[in-house]
Design an enzyme around this catalytic site. Sequence first.
Site, PDB file in Angstrom:
ATOM      1  N   SER A  23     -11.654  20.073  46.469  1.00 41.89           N
ATOM      2  CA  SER A  23     -12.577  19.724  47.558  1.00 41.89           C
ATOM      3  C   SER A  23     -12.261  20.482  48.841  1.00 41.89           C
ATOM      4  CB  SER A  23     -12.523  18.216  47.816  1.00 41.89           C
ATOM      5  OG  SER A  23     -11.189  17.802  48.077  1.00 41.89           O
ATOM      6  N   ASN A 110      -5.237   8.243  48.721  1.00 48.72           N
ATOM      7  CA  ASN A 110      -6.387   7.339  48.761  1.00 48.72           C
ATOM      8  C   ASN A 110      -6.577   6.694  50.132  1.00 48.72           C
ATOM      9  OD1 ASN A 110      -6.461   8.053  46.132  1.00 48.72           O
ATOM     10  ND2 ASN A 110      -5.778   6.087  45.307  1.00 48.72           N
ATOM     11  N   THR A 155     -54.661   4.212  68.095  1.00 47.85           N
ATOM     12  CA  THR A 155     -54.234   3.423  66.945  1.00 47.85           C
ATOM     13  C   THR A 155     -55.014   4.011  65.781  1.00 47.85           C
ATOM     14  OG1 THR A 155     -55.964   1.758  67.167  1.00 47.85           O
ATOM     15  CG2 THR A 155     -53.908   1.324  68.348  1.00 47.85           C
ATOM     16  N   HIS A 156     -54.430   4.069  64.626  1.00 47.75           N
ATOM     17  CA  HIS A 156     -55.046   4.740  63.463  1.00 47.75           C
ATOM     18  C   HIS A 156     -55.356   6.208  63.780  1.00 47.75           C
ATOM     19  CE1 HIS A 156     -55.777   0.603  61.954  1.00 47.75           C
ATOM     20  NE2 HIS A 156     -56.108   0.370  63.218  1.00 47.75           N
ATOM     21  N   SER A 277     -46.101  34.534  63.662  1.00 37.84           N
ATOM     22  CA  SER A 277     -46.427  34.682  62.251  1.00 37.84           C
ATOM     23  C   SER A 277     -46.202  36.135  61.858  1.00 37.84           C
ATOM     24  CB  SER A 277     -47.884  34.290  62.030  1.00 37.84           C
ATOM     25  OG  SER A 277     -48.397  34.946  60.888  1.00 37.84           O
ATOM     26  N   LYS A 283     -50.610  33.882  66.402  1.00 41.16           N
ATOM     27  CA  LYS A 283     -49.938  32.602  66.156  1.00 41.16           C
ATOM     28  C   LYS A 283     -48.698  32.355  67.019  1.00 41.16           C
ATOM     29  CE  LYS A 283     -50.438  29.901  63.216  1.00 41.16           C
ATOM     30  NZ  LYS A 283     -50.510  29.801  61.768  1.00 41.16           N
ATOM     31  N   ASN A 285     -45.991  29.286  66.557  1.00 45.15           N
ATOM     32  CA  ASN A 285     -45.759  28.138  65.678  1.00 45.15           C
ATOM     33  C   ASN A 285     -44.645  27.218  66.172  1.00 45.15           C
ATOM     34  OD1 ASN A 285     -47.722  29.079  63.888  1.00 45.15           O
ATOM     35  ND2 ASN A 285     -46.232  30.363  62.812  1.00 45.15           N
ATOM     36  N   GLU A 290     -41.134  21.318  63.430  1.00 42.90           N
ATOM     37  CA  GLU A 290     -41.370  21.175  61.988  1.00 42.90           C
ATOM     38  C   GLU A 290     -40.052  21.047  61.223  1.00 42.90           C
ATOM     39  OE1 GLU A 290     -45.058  23.726  60.664  1.00 42.90           O
ATOM     40  OE2 GLU A 290     -44.010  24.702  62.300  1.00 42.90           O
ATOM     41  N   TYR A 317      -9.826   3.153  44.357  1.00 41.38           N
ATOM     42  CA  TYR A 317     -10.293   4.526  44.506  1.00 41.38           C
ATOM     43  C   TYR A 317     -10.752   5.102  43.171  1.00 41.38           C
ATOM     44  CZ  TYR A 317     -10.475   9.507  45.396  1.00 41.38           C
ATOM     45  OH  TYR A 317     -10.905  10.803  45.493  1.00 41.38           O
ATOM     46  N   GLN A 322     -14.918  11.288  46.291  1.00 40.47           N
ATOM     47  CA  GLN A 322     -14.818  12.602  46.924  1.00 40.47           C
ATOM     48  C   GLN A 322     -16.219  13.136  47.263  1.00 40.47           C
ATOM     49  OE1 GLN A 322     -11.672  15.497  45.779  1.00 40.47           O
ATOM     50  NE2 GLN A 322     -13.347  16.627  44.862  1.00 40.47           N
ATOM     51  N   LYS A 325     -18.137  13.180  51.035  1.00 36.18           N
ATOM     52  CA  LYS A 325     -17.952  14.052  52.185  1.00 36.18           C
ATOM     53  C   LYS A 325     -19.107  14.988  52.468  1.00 36.18           C
ATOM     54  CE  LYS A 325     -13.289  13.442  51.661  1.00 36.18           C
ATOM     55  NZ  LYS A 325     -13.726  12.764  50.427  1.00 36.18           N
TER      56      LYS A 325
HETATM   57  N1  ARG Z   1      -9.885  14.833  47.770  1.00 31.77           N
HETATM   58  C1  ARG Z   1      -9.864  13.430  47.496  1.00 31.77           C
HETATM   59  C2  ARG Z   1     -11.120  12.772  48.078  1.00 31.77           C
HETATM   60  O1  ARG Z   1     -11.728  13.373  48.892  1.00 31.77           O
HETATM   61  C3  ARG Z   1      -8.642  12.817  48.077  1.00 31.77           C
HETATM   62  C4  ARG Z   1      -8.153  11.599  47.397  1.00 31.77           C
HETATM   63  C5  ARG Z   1      -7.636  11.903  46.066  1.00 31.77           C
HETATM   64  N2  ARG Z   1      -6.911  10.868  45.506  1.00 31.77           N
HETATM   65  C6  ARG Z   1      -6.530  10.913  44.219  1.00 31.77           C
HETATM   66  N3  ARG Z   1      -5.826   9.958  43.791  1.00 31.77           N
HETATM   67  N4  ARG Z   1      -6.940  11.869  43.436  1.00 31.77           N
HETATM   68  O2  ARG Z   1     -11.484  11.682  47.727  1.00 31.77           O
END
Ligand code: ARG
Length: 457
Positions: A23, A110, A155-156, A277, A283, A285, A290, A317, A322, A325
């Site tokens: 990660s 964790n 309204t509407h 455009s 144009k 825009n 948007e 956990y 993971q 994130k």
């Molecule tokens: N990279 C993990 C996460 O974002 C960290 C926690 C990992 N814990 C484990 N026991 N593998 O959740």
Amino acid sequence: MEKLWAGRTAGDVNRAADAFNSSISFDFRLWKEDAEGSAAHARMLARQGIISEEDCNAIVRGLEDILKDIETGRLAADPAAEDIHMFIEAELTRRIGDAGKRVHTARSRNDQVALDTRMYLRAAIDHLSRSLASLVGEIGAKADEHISAVMPGYTHLQHAQPVLFSHYILAYAFMFLRDMDRLSDCRRRLGVCPIGSCALAGTTYDTDRAFEASLLGFDRPCENSLDGVSDRDFAVEFLSAASICMMHLSRFSEELILWSSSEFGFVEMSDAYSTGSSIMPQKKNPDMAELCRGKTGRVYGDLVSLLTTLKGLPLAYNKDMQEDKEPLFDAVDTLEACLEVFTGMLRTLKVNERAMLRAARQGFMNATDLADYLARRGVPFRDAYKISGKAVAYCIECGKTLEDLTPEEFKIFSPLFDDDVYAAIDIASCATRRTSFGGSSPESVRKQLETIKERLA
Ligand code: ARG
């Protein structure tokens, strides 16, 4: 590269599995929180006599150096490190030796990742709240600048009653104030610290979780270690608040897109916030608005993604977590970018007061006021409503507005009509005479501006 957790398992992890598991490409952004969290953890461990003062000092100094080196770009993420926690710990140990290997006493990744994510979100919320405050301030400034401009209220999406432009846009200011409230509410619940929950069950070491929590600016440690490592409510809450805020930005964007069309012509966006455009030379825009509208779907996706990830997870956990994130970071980045661009777009927006007034004169938006005029003279409102409707039908027939009718024509509909009817149905006064609390009058708008100023202070 040998894993920090190698022991129970041996040999290299399959290359694809390793990449799949990693990660660091997205959680590297937690470097600051991770290093600060580890420094506080070392301080607590030393204070409790679990590690020596000497080791603690080495750890704290080592982490400070790492922070400095990442900040200045001297130290970059190692793509081979599994995640930011492993990366910092390995780097620390590389720099200070055995003391680095002691920092992970009485904690786990964790509780560490739960801590880092909370700390990250806390800072992100503070930043977003400031951005929201400047947006609200900008709406207030626009309202002040055009305080008495009259526009059609709908309204509407049909012409309804005239309102002040200032009143109209302040409606959005109050929505964004509520968004700020939601964020600060979420931040309050973020004040509970998970570190020390360890893997799931707490620890046999004599830790001082309250001390560590206070070092890191939290109100208190979480009460249940299983909850501490399993809870991602705070992220879901943030994503909900972010989604609502995006929904508000999207509605406002939709209005600005409509208003800048030739059909409305109420506003003109600055060239600095418009695009052309590639084929149609004429144009201009409203791409920024948007995109704010479009990116709303993406933030909703972030919310639904995390809710779905969490819904079947047993305690405590699970690696699924993971996956919290990327949606979280995406929503923070997206909301921040939208707020910044939207605020600039609004600041530089030109408001065409004449076009708004011209539009407000169409569509018999003073028909309610005509009915109210008769009701004030004793006609029951339901009857007055009918009479006003008949006058409108007559006007449509002969291509007139209500204000075009002569006194004689008014008398066709009711003998109670007098010369003062013209003042009563004057379009601008229809907006400004709505003096009820929270209505469209200039006094009400001024009161709203005061309230907003107080809330921002
Ligand atoms: N990279 C993990 C996460 O974002 C960290 C926690 C990992 N814990 C484990 N026991 N593998 O959740």
